[in-house]
Design a protein around this motif. Structure first.
Motif, short mmCIF file in Angstrom:
data_model
loop_
_atom_site.label_atom_id
_atom_site.label_comp_id
_atom_site.label_asym_id
_atom_site.label_seq_id
_atom_site.Cartn_x
_atom_site.Cartn_y
_atom_site.Cartn_z
N ASN A 1 0.86 -1.19 0.00
CA ASN A 1 0.00 0.00 0.00
C ASN A 1 0.89 1.24 0.00
O ASN A 1 1.79 1.35 0.84
N SER B 1 0.38 5.22 0.36
CA SER B 1 -0.64 6.22 0.68
C SER B 1 -0.48 7.46 -0.20
O SER B 1 0.39 7.52 -1.07
N VAL C 1 -6.52 -2.56 11.55
CA VAL C 1 -5.77 -3.26 10.51
C VAL C 1 -6.24 -4.72 10.53
O VAL C 1 -6.10 -5.41 11.54
N SER D 1 -6.05 -5.07 5.14
CA SER D 1 -6.83 -3.88 4.81
C SER D 1 -6.86 -2.98 6.03
O SER D 1 -6.73 -3.44 7.17
N ILE D 2 -7.02 -1.68 5.78
CA ILE D 2 -7.08 -0.69 6.86
C ILE D 2 -8.42 0.02 6.76
O ILE D 2 -8.82 0.48 5.69
N GLN D 3 -9.12 0.07 7.87
CA GLN D 3 -10.45 0.67 7.84
C GLN D 3 -10.76 1.35 9.16
O GLN D 3 -10.04 1.19 10.15
N LYS E 1 -12.25 7.50 9.75
CA LYS E 1 -12.43 7.45 8.30
C LYS E 1 -11.77 8.65 7.63
O LYS E 1 -11.15 8.52 6.56
N ILE F 1 -7.99 8.01 7.47
CA ILE F 1 -7.63 7.02 6.46
C ILE F 1 -7.76 7.61 5.06
O ILE F 1 -6.87 7.43 4.20
N ASN F 2 -8.84 8.33 4.81
CA ASN F 2 -9.06 8.90 3.47
C ASN F 2 -8.08 10.03 3.17
O ASN F 2 -7.60 10.16 2.03
N ASN G 1 -5.33 3.11 2.72
CA ASN G 1 -5.85 1.86 2.14
C ASN G 1 -5.68 1.79 0.63
O ASN G 1 -6.34 1.00 -0.04
N ARG G 2 -4.78 2.59 0.07
CA ARG G 2 -4.54 2.58 -1.37
C ARG G 2 -3.57 1.45 -1.72
O ARG G 2 -2.40 1.48 -1.35
N VAL G 3 -4.05 0.45 -2.42
CA VAL G 3 -3.24 -0.70 -2.79
C VAL G 3 -2.50 -0.40 -4.09
O VAL G 3 -3.12 -0.13 -5.12
#
Length: 440
Positions: free
Chosen positions: A126, A128, A147, A217-219, A239, A242-243, A248-250
């Motif tokens: 990932n 970011s 995570v 994944s990260i949420q 959120k 994270i955004n 969470n960008r793979v």
């Protein structure tokens, strides 16, 4: 001082794998304990040299002696104790595929095979969002996120202070992920414009069995918070974090290794596989539609390599005593003399098998003599000549591994009563501590 010595041990010997010969039964451990007690009962009371140099010297002796014992065990026929050679795997393209033989040394025959690797197993990465390092996109306060990895959920919590920049926050998250030991590695990376981002990689490769296309994944902490409209709710802050950072960008999805053996296609989540409990393979790169042949070395090559391994272990241990820096220890000259005498005792047998003993005790190998013996069918004579040397060398190495402290500058305080030998519990710790890998 202890820290320095322990660091020395880790840097020199900490990366070695334990051998199967270092796993013992209760009976073997009891025998080992009895041997230590016997050494202790016959040893005078010493004032032991505990200097840093002495401890490093003892570590070098013990670890090289242990390695020589393992080599000797590997080359010992389990039936009669005579010397035997190890089977070794070969790969026609070791840069692409490394091969190691892990099967039974006594197995009569081993089937070779051809293998083609069309795709390597890869991990998940990932990357970011790249942001200006001195920017302040995240407000101060307490933050957390989840995570999810290997069907487990870990919570990462931290605080953001008003003075902290985007890069400060990225570095803080990176440290938390690395210190959590959850199977992820993280670091802060930069682009050509000096903007920074978080790189988060999984330590494992391949696709999971539950048909997920990601390893982690990260949420936000809890989806139940989604029903709340409060901008300060836990879910909303999580959120937003994270955004904003783009955690969470793979950038790379995990893939399985794809390969074929003798034309039959297979897959693996790892680039390290075993075949029929006989060969261990490591895929380093794809083979570009070319097959790689995996098999065993010829007998004469295996024999030459096995004898070379034994001699290398001997020379490596001898080199510790030949190091002029260790001449400050009284026992070092004694150790060197013991090895030179051992080699010269068997010099006639060694010379006849292609092993030449030099004046300082080092042994040089004449591989042609060994290969010619293999071609002429006289290998039995070579093994017969090497067996007593191997046995004597193994016994000596075991003694050194049990009690390397014998060769440092120990000052005798009191001799044992020759008529009534008793164990000294205080003196025993000097030997017990050197039996294990934890130097504390």
């Amino acid at each position: 001082m202890i820290s320095n010595v322990y660091s020395y041990y880790l840097s020199q010997y900490g990366n070695k794998y334990n051998s199967k010969y270092e796993s013992h039964t209760k009976a073997q451990l009891k025998n080992m304990s009895g041997k230590v007690m016997k050494i202790n009962s016959q040893t005078p009371a010493y004032k032991i040299d505990t200097s840093e140099d002495a401890q490093k010297y003892a570590i070098d002796l013990k670890e090289n002696a242990r390695e020589l014992v393992i080599i000797a065990n590997d080359l010992t026929d389990k039936k009669d104790g005579s010397i035997n050679y190890k089977k070794a795997a070969t790969s026609s393209d070791p840069e692409a595929i490394e091969a190691t033989y892990i099967g039974d040394e006594e197995e009569a025959s081993v089937d070779s095979f051809d293998i083609n690797v069309s795709q390597l197993a890869s991990n998940q990465i990932n990357i970011s969002n790249f942001l200006a390092p001195n920017s302040k996109h995240i407000e101060s306060g307490s933050y957390s996120f989840d995570v999810n990895i290997n069907n487990l959920t870990y919570e990462i919590e931290f605080d953001v202070e008003k003075k902290e920049t985007t890069k400060d926050i990225q570095e803080k998250i990176s440290r938390l992920i690395n210190n959590s030991n959850i199977g992820l590695n993280s670091k802060v990376v930069s682009d050509s414009n000096s903007n920074t981002a978080l790189s988060i990689e999984s330590t494992t490769t391949g696709l999971t069995n539950d048909n997920k296309n990601v390893i982690f994944s990260i949420q936000a902490n809890d989806d139940d918070y989604d029903a709340y409209s409060d901008d300060n709710s836990v879910y909303t802050k999580s959120k937003t974090l994270i955004n904003t950072l783009g955690l969470n960008r793979v950038s790379q999805y995990p893939e399985n290794a794809i390969f074929s053996i003798n034309g039959s296609e297979r897959s693996s989540t790892s680039n390290d596989i075993s075949i029929n409990k006989t060969f261990s393979l490591s895929f380093n790169k794809t083979t570009d539609n070319k097959t790689v042949h995996i098999g065993l070395q010829t007998d004469k090559d295996s024999i030459a390599d096995s004898i070379n391994e034994l001699v290398t272990g001997y020379n490596q241990l001898l080199s510790v005593s030949n190091n002029s820096n260790n001449d400050k220890f009284i026992g070092n000259a004694k150790l060197r003399k013991e090895f030179i005498n051992l080699a010269k005792t068997y010099s006639n047998q060694l010379n006849s098998t292609g092993l030449n003993v030099s004046e300082d005790g080092h042994i040089n190998i004449n591989k042609d003599t060994i290969v010619n013996a293999a071609d002429s069918g006289t290998l039995h004579d070579i093994f017969a000549g090497l067996t007593p040397f191997k046995t004597a060398l193994q016994n000596k190495a075991e003694d050194i591994a049990f009690n390397p402290m014998e060769y440092v500058n120990n000052k005798i305080i009191a001799y044992k009563n020759p008529h009534r030998q008793l164990n000294d519990p205080y003196n025993l710790s000097a030997y017990t501590g050197m039996m294990f890998n934890g130097y504390i």
